[in-house]
Write a protein that holds these residues in place. Structure first.
Motif: not given
Length: 288
Positions: A144-151, A176-184
């Motif tokens: 779960h990532v945020h537009p201002g985060s780094r992974l 492997i799944t990447l998901r925005q903080s809004d759940g998408d």
């Protein structure tokens, strides 16, 4: 003298032996430093005390995951959640590879959930999973990532017969799944391969790995640095390629390696190249 019975033919019970374990780690920022604010690590999970490494980004905490078991066995179901809150920086790695033992008619499952807040930076770099003969592994990694985060994270597997023969694992089911903080969901990668097909899928190589980076501010620069890094690999030992998904700020590296040593070499080089792109400095290797 009776002939030995193959391990996969021995009787077993698939009921009470498996371990259903839930573990979590939560990192917070205090001042200029990141600290481990909350942790729950039941057996077989074990962790070291977080520490700082010279040359790392200011305030980054490094933590080693360890295991008090001999690997994953049939019916084991392990879940690990790593949370890096707003502004915190953490590098989480493992002390050694994880052996996936003969699963008989059942299997082993690993679920990893990563959460990175605004301005957070998480590097999740465990050692490879070693697939023993008869192993059946279902692996799920959801970030779960945020537009201002780094992974940044890596995911690697190694085919191995400890008897020195050609006995294969049963199956690897990896998502492997990447998901925005809004759940998408905005990135999903699924691979399903049987041990009998492994060498056909890897062109005869023992090891396979994936490196994935999510970094909205530096994805293009990271992609350029990785292209230069990959061009220096000896293709007879390490075969690699990368993709930059510009619309999603994602860079993905795929690699195949002839041996475990070559896999380690490649993963170290790729991680270092990403650090150089982001910080301008070569990182100090983590001692294992």
């Amino acid at each position: 003298m009776n002939a030995p019975v193959p391990v996969q033919d021995l009787p077993f019970r698939s009921t009470s032996l498996g371990r259903n374990v839930r573990a979590r780690l939560r990192f917070l920022k205090s001042g200029s430093k990141t600290y481990l604010a909350d942790q729950h690590t039941p057996h077989p999970f074990h962790i070291t005390r977080p520490f700082a490494i010279s040359g790392d980004p200011q305030g980054m905490a490094t933590l080693y995951l360890q295991s008090s078991a001999g690997g994953l066995y049939h019916d084991d179901d392990h879940h690990l959640c790593v949370e890096v809150e707003d502004g915190a920086l953490a590098h989480v790695t493992s002390q050694a590879s994880t052996i996936i033992h003969n699963s008989h008619q059942s299997g082993s499952r690993v679920d990893v959930e990563l959460k990175v807040g605004e301005g957070g930076w998480l590097e999740f770099c465990p050692e490879p999973a070693i697939l023993f003969p008869g192993a059946r592994l279902k692996s799920r990694l959801t970030a779960h990532v945020h537009p201002g985060s780094r992974l940044l994270f890596c995911d690697a597997q190694l085919w191995h017969d400890p008897e020195g023969g050609t006995a294969a694992f049963q199956e690897l089911d990896n998502t492997i799944t990447l998901r925005q903080s809004d759940g998408d969901n905005f990135y999903i990668d699924h691979a399903l391969v049987s041990g009998s097909d492994w060498f056909g899928a890897t062109d005869g190589r023992l090891c396979a790995g994936t490196f994935l980076v999510y970094d909205p501010g530096n994805a293009a620069l990271i992609s350029s640095e990785l292209e230069a890094c990959i061009s220096r690999f000896d293709p007879s030992a390490i075969y690699a390629g990368h993709t930059h998904l510009n619309d999603r700020s994602v860079v993905v590296v795929r690699l195949l390696a002839s041996t475990g040593a070559h896999l380690t070499e490649a993963m170290q080089a790729i991680w270092s190249a990403i650090r150089v792109a982001v910080t301008g400095k070569f990182p100090m290797p983590r001692r294992k």
